[in-house]
Design a protein around this motif. Structure first.
Motif, PDB file in Angstrom:
ATOM      1  N   HIS A   1       9.977  -6.825   1.317  1.00 15.88           N
ATOM      2  CA  HIS A   1      10.009  -5.409   0.925  1.00 15.88           C
ATOM      3  C   HIS A   1      11.457  -4.951   0.821  1.00 15.88           C
ATOM      4  O   HIS A   1      12.214  -5.032   1.780  1.00 15.88           O
ATOM      5  CB  HIS A   1       9.260  -4.556   1.945  1.00 15.88           C
ATOM      6  CG  HIS A   1       9.022  -3.150   1.473  1.00 15.88           C
ATOM      7  ND1 HIS A   1       7.877  -2.775   0.808  1.00 15.88           N
ATOM      8  CD2 HIS A   1       9.794  -2.044   1.533  1.00 15.88           C
ATOM      9  CE1 HIS A   1       7.957  -1.483   0.496  1.00 15.88           C
ATOM     10  NE2 HIS A   1       9.113  -1.026   0.919  1.00 15.88           N
TER      11      HIS A   1
ATOM     12  N   SER B   1       5.738  -1.873   4.886  1.00 12.87           N
ATOM     13  CA  SER B   1       5.913  -0.721   4.000  1.00 12.87           C
ATOM     14  C   SER B   1       7.050   0.118   4.567  1.00 12.87           C
ATOM     15  O   SER B   1       7.150   0.304   5.777  1.00 12.87           O
ATOM     16  CB  SER B   1       4.630   0.098   3.935  1.00 12.87           C
ATOM     17  OG  SER B   1       4.837   1.252   3.150  1.00 12.87           O
TER      18      SER B   1
ATOM     19  N   SER C   1       1.045   2.332   3.804  1.00 13.88           N
ATOM     20  CA  SER C   1       1.893   3.127   2.920  1.00 13.88           C
ATOM     21  C   SER C   1       2.381   4.358   3.668  1.00 13.88           C
ATOM     22  O   SER C   1       1.632   5.008   4.385  1.00 13.88           O
ATOM     23  CB  SER C   1       1.139   3.541   1.661  1.00 13.88           C
ATOM     24  OG  SER C   1       2.019   4.208   0.779  1.00 13.88           O
TER      25      SER C   1
ATOM     26  N   ASP D   1      -1.118   3.025  -1.700  1.00 14.19           N
ATOM     27  CA  ASP D   1       0.193   3.518  -2.157  1.00 14.19           C
ATOM     28  C   ASP D   1       0.136   5.024  -2.328  1.00 14.19           C
ATOM     29  O   ASP D   1      -0.714   5.547  -3.042  1.00 14.19           O
ATOM     30  CB  ASP D   1       0.584   2.839  -3.473  1.00 14.19           C
ATOM     31  CG  ASP D   1       2.056   3.064  -3.812  1.00 14.19           C
ATOM     32  OD1 ASP D   1       2.854   3.263  -2.871  1.00 14.19           O
ATOM     33  OD2 ASP D   1       2.403   3.047  -4.997  1.00 14.19           O
TER      34      ASP D   1
END
Length: 832
Positions: free
Chosen positions: A69, A127, A181, A231
């Motif tokens: 990420h 995330s 998320s 998301d």
């Protein structure tokens, strides 16, 4: 890279890396710096979508990399315009998380820190949210059922320390979370929401502050299978009221869009009755002074299989006053049904519709694990079951026109062997992913500085067994190779016409086989038989009317391959199906799975060995190239022969084995089809398994490398006995690969490349003086260069091969190819 001693200065630079993507969700991330990260076995690989080249691999993980990420990711690209340094998080199957720093100015990478309190099991998702240029929050989920929330404070200057602190750990229970998320709640400075989804089919919303712990706010029900991806959008402003959309995808094949709206307590109740939200009342939660109503906005049905990923199009910088950026209402979804879809709400009705569908048409693909937007929103990327990437770019101006783009490619399992073509035009690799692949330099690439970039140009063999060994036939005539897999049969493949013509497009020099075209090659390509492993030839003048039952969709009517001459590097769909080579022979004889193959330097003989626990099975078979008759069976060892190599004058065959011995056989051609062979030396050489051997190109010296961490240099004296010349200093790790390059025949000087189990590579300069009898009087060995770990493999090196230079090439620069357990094929430029 300078030499550490000795007369010869050696410098090394990276030329090419070929690698496939780990087959796991959340493995790929597209950064605001427009680079893409992915896990390739234990390494984090970085590739540039513009040049379709893997730029580097980052060593450090001890287990397979599950997720990467970027900080900032493409979602926060609008905030990253002036960033000098970007960061990357990576999590692995052991639960470790590493943080990397990438400097835009000098393109340097460094490992900044490893998260100290690692998860007890594999990391499933990371995330992050960028709060400012100086700090970010990230959450990590794991199979141990814990979701941890961390704060990172970035250094203010280059080379500074990053500060990491764990803010909170949430125990998710027996059913772990696999999707996360983060979002900053609108109208509420400092309040955040975290959405988590996983194996219990529910979406859990947690609220918290930047510095405090997170508490459960509510849960959303609706999906009826595992939730795979979540998301949040950035705030959308309709009628001045901010709201946030959350998109979720699941293995129930559905995509749901949830609306999180700021609740206005003074709202007129009659007005509320007319809205859809009145009928689909969702939970309300309070954060700070605001309360938020969640309702189901839309349900998107279109995919026919599990939807592994959904992602909002990255926000673009906005000219609207009062808003930091503009969030496009556009969602990308990727599914195991081999398609990616882009969804927009219709202008008039507001109903979400599938506007664009792209996907893979080849029958052998097994779907996509994830899809990602570029920071600008005009490109999308998927990664698939075969470790492959699929990149489309919107090249239309007035309307959408998505066209496939070049991507890097490579194996998605350990690469077991490599072999150069006779004059080094291309490199052939084989792997436990059951494929063989051809990599070649493609000239005149406009985006590459020196105009030459390496790409995969063919996939000659797509097999049903893990492939363990390969050798190119070095003699005159058409391109051929022999491969050996986890079966008792060696298979011979011959290049079709489409490949020979493609070769002339790849290199600026004409292929050395151009003279063979096209009079004596009648085969255009090959087809895979539906239920068998053999690849059947497609002839040049074949009738097109063979398949009479085209309307019936059965296993037997898999699509016909269309062999084509490639004029630019191919994409995955072409490689997977249209670049096969026909199989011309099968070599039967061995009693177990094949393990090692080699060809002599004239292309007349091939030697093969198989896995063995008994002396009766360890025999080495010799095959005559062309007739493919077995012309010899050599007995010497008691366990598996691990490597074979012919001396450069083809008079001797060297074999090394798990039984810690090496053997040398004298080979003599006595007639047209006749051969005599004799065992002249069998000697115990090391204390552990001998994995590797290599002859000196200028004489009858050879090197052996073993699990006992030593390399020994030997000389064959008078063709009848062996003496040890020297033992190199003990290495840090087991020796798994050796390759000897001749540099100066007058001084009998060469470079020995040594590959180790820890992935590192070293080059040693070997030089010796001979007495009048031709025997070596004295030998010296100097460590010329130790490769930078960022250049090297991150797991065991399986094979090293120097590129055979053309006779006219007097350059002091040579190329070294390597392959390893980290799924990578690597190419180095060595300046001698």
């Amino acid at each position: 890279m300078e030499a550490e001693g000795g007369e010869m200065t050696v410098e090394v630079e990276r030329t090419f890396i070929g690698a496939g993507c780990n087959r796991i969700v959340h493995n790929v991330s597209w950064g605001a710096c427009d680079l893409i990260s992915f896990g390739a076995q234990n390494a984090v690989a970085i590739f540039c979508p513009k040049t379709a080249q893997i730029l580097t691999t980052l060593p450090g993980h001890k287990a397979s990399v599950n997720c990467t990420h970027w900080l900032p990711s493409s979602k926060f690209a609008f905030r990253a315009k002036n960033f000098e340094r970007h960061y990357l998080l990576s999590g692995d199957a052991d639960g470790a998380i590493l943080l990397w720093e990438f400097s835009l100015a000098n393109k340097n990478w460094r490992n900044v820190l490893q998260v100290s309190e690692k998860h007890k099991k594999c990391v499933t998702c990371i995330s992050a949210i960028l709060l400012s240029q100086a700090d970010a929050l990230f959450a990590s989920s794991s199979s141990d059922g814990v979701v941890s929330i961390w704060e990172i404070i970035f250094p203010s200057s280059a080379g500074g320390e990053c500060k990491l602190s764990c803010l909170h750990s949430i125990v998710a229970g027996r059913k772990p979370m696999v999707a996360l998320s983060f979002v900053e709640l609108p109208g509420n400075s400092g309040h955040l929401a975290l959405a988590m989804g996983g194996l219990d089919n529910k979406i859990h919303i947690y609220r918290g502050e930047r510095s405090g712990k997170f508490v459960r706010a509510c849960e959303l029900k609706g999906h009826n299978d595992w939730i795979r991806c979540l998301d949040f959008s950035l705030p959308l402003y309709a009628n001045g009221e901010p709201s946030i959309l959350l998109v979720s995808s699941s293995q129930d094949k559905g995509i749901r869009i949830w609306k999180m709206a700021v609740q206005n307590n003074d709202a007129d109740s009659t007005k509320e009755e007319t809205t859809l939200a009145a009928y689909i009342k969702g939970p309300i939660f309070v954060a700070g002074s605001s309360s938020y109503q969640i309702s189901l906005e839309s349900l998107l049905i279109g995919h026919e299989d599990w939807v592994y990923s959904v992602e909002w199009q990255p926000p673009q910088s906005s000219s609207i006053e009062g808003t930091e950026c503009y969030q496009p209402q556009s969602i990308l979804s990727a599914s195991m049904d081999k398609t990616m879809m882009i969804w927009h709400p219709e202008k008039t009705t507001g109903i979400w519709m599938n506007m664009v569908t792209v996907g893979e048409l080849s029958h052998c693909a097994l779907g996509f694990y994830g899809g990602h937007w570029s920071p600008s929103g005009n490109s999308i990327l998927a990664h698939g079951y075969g470790g492959s990437f699929h990149h489309w770019k919107n090249v239309g101006t007035d309307f959408d026109d998505w066209k496939p783009q070049k991507v890097p490619s490579g194996h998605f399992a350990p690469v077991s062997d490599i072999s150069w073509a006779r004059d080094g035009e291309y490199l052939l690799s084989v792997s436990h992913d059951q494929t063989s692949r051809v990599f070649s330099a493609w000239s005149n690439e406009s985006l590459i500085e020196d105009g030459e970039a390496w790409h995969e140009i063919a996939r000659p063999q797509v097999h049903g067994h893990d492939i363990n060994c390969v050798t190119m036939i070095k003699g005159k005539g058409n391109h051929r190779f022999v491969s050996g897999a986890d079966e008792k049969v060696a298979r011979v493949f011959e290049a079709p016409l489409s490949f020979l013509k493609t070769l002339n497009h790849t290199t600026s020099q004409k292929s050395s086989y151009a003279d063979d075209l096209p009079s004596n090659v009648q085969i255009l390509g090959a087809n895979m038989s539906a239920l068998g492993l053999s690849q059947k030839p497609i002839y040049q003048y074949e009738s097109k009317e063979r398949n009479n039952n085209e309307g019936i969709d059965t296993l037997e009517t898999i699509p016909e391959a269309v062999p084509t001459v490639l004029t630019e590097p191919p994409i995955e769909e072409q490689l997977a199906w249209h670049t096969l080579w026909p199989e011309s022979h099968k070599l039967y004889g061995h009693g177990n799975e094949l393990f090692s193959l080699c060809c002599d330097h004239e292309g007349k003989l091939v030697a093969s060995s198989c896995k063995a626990q008994l002396a009766s099975v360890t025999e080495i078979w010799l095959w005559q190239v062309g007739s493919w008759k077995a012309v010899g069976r050599l007995h010497s060892h008691s366990l598996t022969v691990t490597q074979l190599e012919f001396s450069h004058d083809n008079n001797f065959l060297l074999s090394v084995s798990r039984d810690r011995h090496f053997s040398i056989f004298a080979i003599k051609h006595t007639g047209q089809d006749e051969l005599s062979h004799e065992l002249i030396v069998r000697q115990e050489a090391h204390k552990r398994i001998i994995w590797a051997c290599s002859w000196n190109p200028f004489g009858h010296e050879f090197a052996t490398g073993s699990r006992d961490k030593t390399v020994k240099i030997w000389q064959l004296v008078n063709g009848s006995s062996v003496k040890v010349l020297m033992t190199l200093p003990t290495f840090q790790s087991s020796i798994t690969a050796l390759s000897w390059l001749g540099v100066d025949s007058q001084k009998n000087r060469g470079l020995l490349a040594v590959g180790m189990e820890n992935g590192l590579v070293e080059l040693w300069t070997l030089s010796s003086t001979r007495n009048n009898d031709g025997d070596v009087a004295a030998t010296t060995a100097t460590l010329s260069v130790r490769f930078d770990p960022f250049l090297c493999h991150v797991s065991a090196v399986h094979r090293l091969r120097w590129r055979s230079a053309k006779k006219s090439d007097d350059s002091r620069s040579v190329q070294l190819a390597s392959c390893g357990a980290d799924h990578c094929v690597r190419l180095f430029q060595v300046h001698v």
